[in-house]
Design a protein around this motif. Structure first.
Motif, short mmCIF file in Angstrom:
data_model
loop_
_atom_site.label_atom_id
_atom_site.label_comp_id
_atom_site.label_asym_id
_atom_site.label_seq_id
_atom_site.Cartn_x
_atom_site.Cartn_y
_atom_site.Cartn_z
N TYR A 35 0.73 -1.16 0.02
CA TYR A 35 -0.10 -0.09 -0.01
C TYR A 35 0.82 1.34 -0.02
CZ TYR A 35 -4.31 -2.74 0.91
OH TYR A 35 -5.25 -3.82 0.92
N GLN A 37 0.62 5.49 1.19
CA GLN A 37 -0.08 6.21 1.73
C GLN A 37 0.56 7.70 1.79
OE1 GLN A 37 -0.44 5.78 5.84
NE2 GLN A 37 -2.39 6.74 6.16
N GLY A 40 -2.11 12.82 4.67
CA GLY A 40 -3.40 13.08 4.87
C GLY A 40 -4.18 12.25 4.17
N LYS A 41 -3.87 11.17 3.67
CA LYS A 41 -4.97 10.11 2.84
C LYS A 41 -4.71 8.81 3.62
CE LYS A 41 -5.82 13.32 -0.30
NZ LYS A 41 -7.27 13.80 -0.08
N GLY A 42 -5.67 8.18 3.26
CA GLY A 42 -5.62 6.76 3.85
C GLY A 42 -4.72 5.98 2.67
N PRO A 43 -4.27 4.85 3.15
CA PRO A 43 -3.49 3.78 2.40
C PRO A 43 -4.36 3.48 1.22
CG PRO A 43 -3.25 3.03 4.71
CD PRO A 43 -4.41 4.17 4.57
N LEU A 45 -4.22 0.33 -2.15
CA LEU A 45 -3.34 -0.85 -2.72
C LEU A 45 -2.57 -0.28 -3.99
CD1 LEU A 45 -2.85 -3.99 -2.72
CD2 LEU A 45 -4.68 -4.08 -4.05
N PHE A 88 3.72 0.76 2.68
CA PHE A 88 3.56 -0.50 3.70
C PHE A 88 3.44 -1.83 3.02
CE2 PHE A 88 2.55 2.15 7.50
CZ PHE A 88 1.95 3.40 6.90
N PHE A 101 -0.30 -4.92 8.99
CA PHE A 101 0.54 -3.82 8.30
C PHE A 101 2.03 -3.97 9.03
CE2 PHE A 101 -2.02 -1.91 5.01
CZ PHE A 101 -3.22 -2.30 5.23
N ALA A 103 5.61 -1.64 9.58
CA ALA A 103 5.71 -0.12 10.07
C ALA A 103 5.75 0.78 8.95
CB ALA A 103 7.11 -0.23 10.88
N GLY B 42 2.32 2.05 11.30
CA GLY B 42 1.50 1.40 10.40
C GLY B 42 0.12 1.08 10.79
N PHE B 107 -9.53 2.25 1.88
CA PHE B 107 -9.49 3.04 3.09
C PHE B 107 -10.13 4.40 3.04
CE2 PHE B 107 -6.74 1.10 6.18
CZ PHE B 107 -6.20 -0.01 5.60
N GLY B 108 -10.62 4.85 4.08
CA GLY B 108 -11.06 6.21 3.88
C GLY B 108 -9.93 7.13 4.29
#
Lengths: 111, 116
Positions: A35, A37, A40-43, A45, A88, A101, A103, B42, B107-108
């Protein structure tokens, strides 16, 4: 961690360079998901590799999986400034049916 | 297609206060996850649901955290009596379970909690 993990690190490279990030896990997994990231956003894929695959490619991305050493790698060729993000790996055991997940690796690509 | 929606995006609390986070998953996704992501770490799974049933809440601090998904669609994560150690981003994710491996998680953008 019992599951997938990378050494928490920050990589800073120049745009156009290639980079490889590594992930090791301690228990059997049937799939490794990578993933990305952004701040300010989500992960999200970017590539998924299954235990019966040794290599998977998607555009400038290449993932490898070595089940004997329980490790996976993600390579990005010809990096762009927009590749700046935290990466990640996530592993799964069919016994648990959930993703764990690592680190993460902070990648900074300097234009 | 709409993605996973979370609210609020930010929350700032004093220790001891309560907060609720809401998540609207992608339509048709039967599986919903709540992850906690401390700064520079994570995501760590707190709880996940399939439809309205809790599948795994073993990592949920049950004395102060609770999560529900009553109709198998939206979900709420509540923290009672927040502590400074709860400072983190709370991520909601959804997926469709087809009976094999866990597929792609969507994910949001997360709800960033600061406890002073």
């Amino acid at each position: 961690s019992q599951w997938g993990e990378e050494n928490l690190q920050a990589l800073s490279i120049q745009e156009g360079e290639d980079v490889t990030m590594n992930c090791s896990y301690k228990t059997y997994t049937t799939v490794v998901q990578w993933y990305r990231q952004k701040s300010g956003k989500g992960p999200a894929l970017i590539i998924l590799i299954r235990s019966n695959e040794r290599e998977k490619r998607s555009g400038r991305l290449r993932a490898t999986l070595d089940t004997s050493s329980q490790s996976s790698s993600l390579s990005i060729t010809g990096t762009l400034a927009t590749d700046t993000a935290v990466y990640f790996c996530a592993t799964e055991s069919s016994a648990l049916g959930r993703l764990h997940f690592g680190a993460g690796t902070q990648l900074i690509v300097i234009p | 297609e709409a993605g996973v929606t979370q609210s609020p995006r930010y929350a700032v609390l004093q220790e001891g206060q309560a907060v609720s986070f809401w998540c609207d998953p992608i339509s048709g996704h039967d599986t919903l996850y709540w992850y906690q992501q401390p700064r520079d770490q994570g995501p760590q799974l707190l709880v996940y649901f399939r439809d309205e049933a809790v599948i795994d809440n073993s990592q949920l601090p049950s004395d102060r955290f609770s999560a529900v998904r009553p109709k198998g669609t939206n979900s709420t994560l509540k923290i009672q009596s927040a502590k400074q150690g709860d400072t983190a981003t709370y991520l909601c994710a959804s997926s469709f379970y087809w009976g094999g491996n866990t597929g792609q998680l969507y994910f949001g953008e997360g709800s960033k909690l600061t406890v002073l």
